[in-house]
Design a protein around this motif. Structure first.
Motif, short mmCIF file in Angstrom:
data_model
loop_
_atom_site.label_atom_id
_atom_site.label_comp_id
_atom_site.label_asym_id
_atom_site.label_seq_id
_atom_site.Cartn_x
_atom_site.Cartn_y
_atom_site.Cartn_z
N ALA A 363 0.85 -1.20 0.00
CA ALA A 363 0.00 0.00 0.00
C ALA A 363 0.88 1.25 0.00
O ALA A 363 1.79 1.37 0.82
CB ALA A 363 -0.91 0.00 1.23
N LEU A 364 0.61 2.15 -0.94
CA LEU A 364 1.40 3.38 -1.08
C LEU A 364 0.46 4.58 -1.00
O LEU A 364 -0.55 4.64 -1.71
CB LEU A 364 2.15 3.37 -2.40
N LEU A 365 0.80 5.53 -0.15
CA LEU A 365 -0.07 6.68 0.11
C LEU A 365 0.10 7.75 -0.97
O LEU A 365 1.22 8.09 -1.36
CB LEU A 365 0.25 7.27 1.49
N ARG A 366 -1.01 8.31 -1.42
CA ARG A 366 -1.02 9.41 -2.37
C ARG A 366 -1.89 10.54 -1.81
O ARG A 366 -2.88 10.29 -1.11
CB ARG A 366 -1.58 8.95 -3.73
N GLU A 395 -2.40 5.77 10.95
CA GLU A 395 -3.51 4.94 11.40
C GLU A 395 -4.56 4.81 10.29
O GLU A 395 -5.11 3.72 10.07
CB GLU A 395 -4.14 5.55 12.65
N TRP A 396 -4.84 5.92 9.59
CA TRP A 396 -5.79 5.88 8.48
C TRP A 396 -5.31 4.92 7.39
O TRP A 396 -6.11 4.16 6.82
CB TRP A 396 -5.97 7.29 7.90
N VAL A 397 -4.01 4.95 7.08
CA VAL A 397 -3.45 4.09 6.03
C VAL A 397 -3.63 2.62 6.39
O VAL A 397 -4.07 1.80 5.55
CB VAL A 397 -1.96 4.42 5.81
N ILE A 398 -3.31 2.25 7.61
CA ILE A 398 -3.43 0.84 8.02
C ILE A 398 -4.89 0.40 7.95
O ILE A 398 -5.21 -0.68 7.42
CB ILE A 398 -2.87 0.64 9.45
N ILE A 418 -0.77 -7.88 2.68
CA ILE A 418 -0.81 -6.45 2.38
C ILE A 418 0.28 -5.79 3.21
O ILE A 418 0.26 -5.84 4.45
CB ILE A 418 -2.20 -5.84 2.66
N ALA A 419 1.26 -5.21 2.54
CA ALA A 419 2.39 -4.56 3.21
C ALA A 419 2.10 -3.06 3.36
O ALA A 419 1.70 -2.41 2.39
CB ALA A 419 3.67 -4.77 2.41
N VAL A 420 2.29 -2.55 4.57
CA VAL A 420 2.05 -1.14 4.87
C VAL A 420 3.30 -0.54 5.48
O VAL A 420 3.85 -1.06 6.46
CB VAL A 420 0.85 -0.97 5.83
N ASN A 421 3.76 0.57 4.92
CA ASN A 421 4.93 1.26 5.47
C ASN A 421 4.56 1.95 6.79
O ASN A 421 3.52 2.61 6.88
CB ASN A 421 5.44 2.32 4.49
N VAL A 422 5.42 1.81 7.79
CA VAL A 422 5.20 2.42 9.09
C VAL A 422 6.35 3.36 9.40
O VAL A 422 7.52 2.94 9.40
CB VAL A 422 5.08 1.35 10.20
N SER A 423 6.04 4.62 9.63
CA SER A 423 7.06 5.61 9.98
C SER A 423 7.68 5.28 11.33
O SER A 423 7.02 4.73 12.22
CB SER A 423 6.43 7.00 10.02
N ALA A 424 8.96 5.64 11.50
CA ALA A 424 9.61 5.45 12.80
C ALA A 424 8.87 6.22 13.89
O ALA A 424 8.75 5.75 15.03
CB ALA A 424 11.07 5.90 12.72
N GLY A 477 0.08 -11.26 15.84
CA GLY A 477 0.08 -12.18 14.70
C GLY A 477 0.43 -11.55 13.37
O GLY A 477 0.37 -12.23 12.33
N VAL A 478 0.82 -10.27 13.35
CA VAL A 478 1.16 -9.63 12.08
C VAL A 478 2.57 -10.03 11.66
O VAL A 478 3.37 -10.51 12.46
CB VAL A 478 1.06 -8.08 12.19
N GLN A 479 2.88 -9.81 10.38
CA GLN A 479 4.23 -10.03 9.87
C GLN A 479 5.03 -8.72 9.93
O GLN A 479 4.45 -7.63 9.83
CB GLN A 479 4.18 -10.55 8.43
N LEU A 480 6.34 -8.86 10.06
CA LEU A 480 7.21 -7.68 10.18
C LEU A 480 8.30 -7.74 9.12
O LEU A 480 8.92 -8.80 8.89
CB LEU A 480 7.85 -7.62 11.57
N ALA A 481 8.53 -6.63 8.46
CA ALA A 481 9.55 -6.55 7.42
C ALA A 481 10.41 -5.31 7.64
O ALA A 481 9.96 -4.32 8.21
CB ALA A 481 8.90 -6.49 6.04
N ILE A 482 11.66 -5.39 7.18
CA ILE A 482 12.54 -4.22 7.19
C ILE A 482 12.62 -3.70 5.76
O ILE A 482 13.07 -4.40 4.85
CB ILE A 482 13.94 -4.55 7.71
#
Length: 599
Positions: A363-366, A395-398, A418-424, A477-482
């Motif tokens: 998912a990419l935000l526009r 939160e809206w994006v997720i 579904i992969a969602v980018n999370v800001s630090a 139970g979510v997956q985590l990616a770098i």
């Protein structure tokens, strides 16, 4: 009356001096005697009496009027009570005595009892006056000076700057303002405590003071000087005023000296602290003609020095104002973007290279603003992070991503992730795992379908806290990616301890696989390392068949990029998935063919 108080008696008649001195000593006062006005002034300069008895008519030398006026001209004689002794009772003589600064007068022949009462009364009044003066000085100190560093504060600096602007306007001269801010000072406070931070600020204040030299056309700051040029505005922000600036470039000499001096290590207990400095420079009248304008523009230039990496100086430019104005405009619009429905998610399909199926999405935000138009993520995402708006936007994006994918899965699309980018900023915000769990409960999406992509910078803060958040997310139970792996600060020793499911190879390594043996070696190493650590690998930025074939040969798990599909709006994605998704019943030949869908 305290024994320490002293009275200076100035009279050319020795009998009167004897008479007056005897009476004053009898009531517990120290007495100093002088036979002339000149001698009395010298004695007053040496001993600084608490009160003065002064004869008006002294034929030899200066008379009492001139002596009194001279006393009042002394810095320490302004508030000392002066009792004039005179045989003259005409109104003209009395008025003249008050005009030259007499506090009171007493007529001859002297009544010593009355004289004693009058002197005690004057001394008592003098003590009250001195206390009021000390209180006034203390209030002035509190109002205009910083208690921690004893430097002038923002209020003092602005008032002084306004006066100097008026002077520079009359004399047609230039001035420079240096806005000085310490880089990463918050880290010292957060790590070692505010007491250590305060001591560091005191050291910085002293080093700044020593950085000012006479050949910089500066007047050193000080409590008793009108020439205040250095101030602490608050926190770790300081300002310096350069007067009579001959050339704009002259400010660089001072800025560079400050940068070097402040970069020297500061020893606090067993800690050796190094603070770098960002400095913004604004010049009068080029960059502003009011105190507020100059300070604002110097502050803006400092901000650009800090954004460029810190430990440097920047001159103000009009271009900075234009960018700052756009930033302010975007910030105002961004605050209303969710309520106005201006945010939208696009989705980039991810190909399972081994199976030849599109079963994942990123998912990419526009953002398309009603007034400004489309704004690139590279511009508005950092702005959202700096202002804290990323918390609500993230939160809206997720929630939106989970809602969309759950609806598609119900319609039969076999989307496993579904992969969602999370800001630090978002990841480290308190309560983030609880927000994720609540969204999953609301949307009904299986937790394992959601993959949160974290940047390496999010993992290098408070390691214990980061581990707690990661552990909590895995319990949900979510997956985590770098994301963008290889471009940040992760160490392999730390990475193996984190519960990470996937590494995403940054597109900078994929883009040059054909031309760069180094990039191909790095990509190969990441894929092999991830496999040995039981992690999946997704390669970003795949744009040609060579790159896809290389990744397949190295047993990379998944790929995404413009060769496979650009990011798509929701409706376009549905068409894409309908035309390109394969079922498990498809043949190996079909899967191989799909691995390069645009060939």
């Amino acid at each position: 009356m305290e024994q320490s108080l002293s009275v200076l008696v100035i009279d050319d008649d020795p009998l009167i001096r004897l008479l007056v001195s005897s009476k004053l000593q009898a009531i517990g006062l120290n007495v100093l005697e002088a036979a002339s006005g000149e001698e009395g002034l010298r004695l007053f300069d040496e001993r600084r009496a608490d009160a003065v008895l002064l004869d008006v008519m002294m034929p030899s030398g200066i008379d009492g009027y001139k002596t009194c006026a001279a006393l009042r001209g002394r810095p320490h004689g302004e508030h000392v009570p002066v009792l004039m002794m005179t045989g003259l009772e005409d109104i003209e003589s009395i008025n003249r005595a008050y005009e030259v600064g007499a506090t009171d007068f007493i007529t001859k022949p002297l009544n010593t009892t009355l004289l004693g009462h009058r002197v005690k009364y004057l001394l008592k009044g003098s003590q009250i006056t001195q206390q009021l003066l000390l209180s006034k000085q203390k209030l002035h100190q509190l109002a205009y000076y910083d208690e921690l560093t004893e430097l002038p504060n923002r209020l003092f600096f602005l008032e002084y700057l306004q006066r100097m602007i008026a002077q520079a306007e009359r004399q047609k001269t230039k001035m420079g303002i240096l806005f000085i801010d310490l880089d990463g000072f918050k880290r010292i406070n957060d790590t070692l405590g505010h007491q250590v931070g305060d001591r560091v600020l005191q050291v910085i204040g002293k080093r700044l003071y020593k950085s000012i030299r006479a050949n910089d056309a500066l007047v050193r700051s000080g409590k008793n000087s009108e020439g205040v040029s250095l101030a602490r505005l608050g926190g770790d922000e300081f300002t310096l005023l350069l007067t009579a600036l001959e050339r704009n470039e002259s400010a660089v000499t001072v800025a560079e000296r400050i940068r070097v001096n402040l970069a020297q290590p500061i020893i606090q207990g067993r800690h050796e602290l190094v603070t770098t400095t960002s400095i913004g420079i604004a010049v009068y009248p080029d960059d502003g003609v009011t105190a507020d304008e100059l300070l604002k523009n110097a502050d803006l230039a400092m901000y650009y020095a800090k954004r460029a990496g810190g430990d440097m100086y920047r001159y103000f430019s009009i271009h900075m104002t234009e960018i700052a104005l756009r930033r302010l405009t975007l910030e105002n619009h961004l605050r209303k973007a969710i309520s106005r429905g201006e945010l939208e998610l696009h989705f980039q399909p991810q190909l399972d290279i081994i199976q030849g199926e599109f079963n994942g999405l990123e998912a990419l935000l526009r953002w398309n603003n009603q007034e400004v138009g489309p704004i690139l993520p590279a511009e508005f995402i950092p702005l959202a992070e700096e202002t804290g708006l990323i918390i609500s936007i993230g939160e809206w994006v997720i929630r939106e991503a989970c809602t969309k994918v759950q609806a598609w899965r119900k319609r039969g699309f076999s989307l496993n992730r579904i992969a969602v980018n999370v800001s630090a900023v978002q990841f480290l915000h308190r309560g983030f795992p609880e927000v994720v769990e609540q969204i999953l409960n609301e949307t009904g999406l299986e937790p394992k379908i959601l993959e949160l992509e974290l940047t390496e910078s999010a993992l290098v803060s408070d390691v214990d806290y980061v581990m707690d958040v990661l552990t909590r997310l895995k319990e949900i139970g979510v997956q985590l990616a770098i994301d963008d792996f290889g471009t940040g600060y992760s160490s392999l020793s730390r990475l193996k301890d984190f519960p990470i499911d996937r590494l995403k190879v940054d597109q900078t390594f994929v883009r040059n696989l054909e031309q760069s043996t180094n990039d191909s070696a790095i990509a190969s190493a990441i894929i092999a390392m991830a496999g040995s650590m039981d992690m999946k690998v997704t390669a970003e930025g795949v744009e040609n068949d060579f790159q896809l074939d290389f990744l397949k040969q190295k047993f990379c798990d998944e790929a995404q990029g413009y060769l496979l599909s650009k990011p798509l709006a929701a409706m376009d994605l549905e068409d894409f998935l309908t035309n390109n998704q394969l079922t498990p019943k498809r043949s190996d030949h079909q899967r191989k063919k799909l691995s390069s869908p645009y060939s």
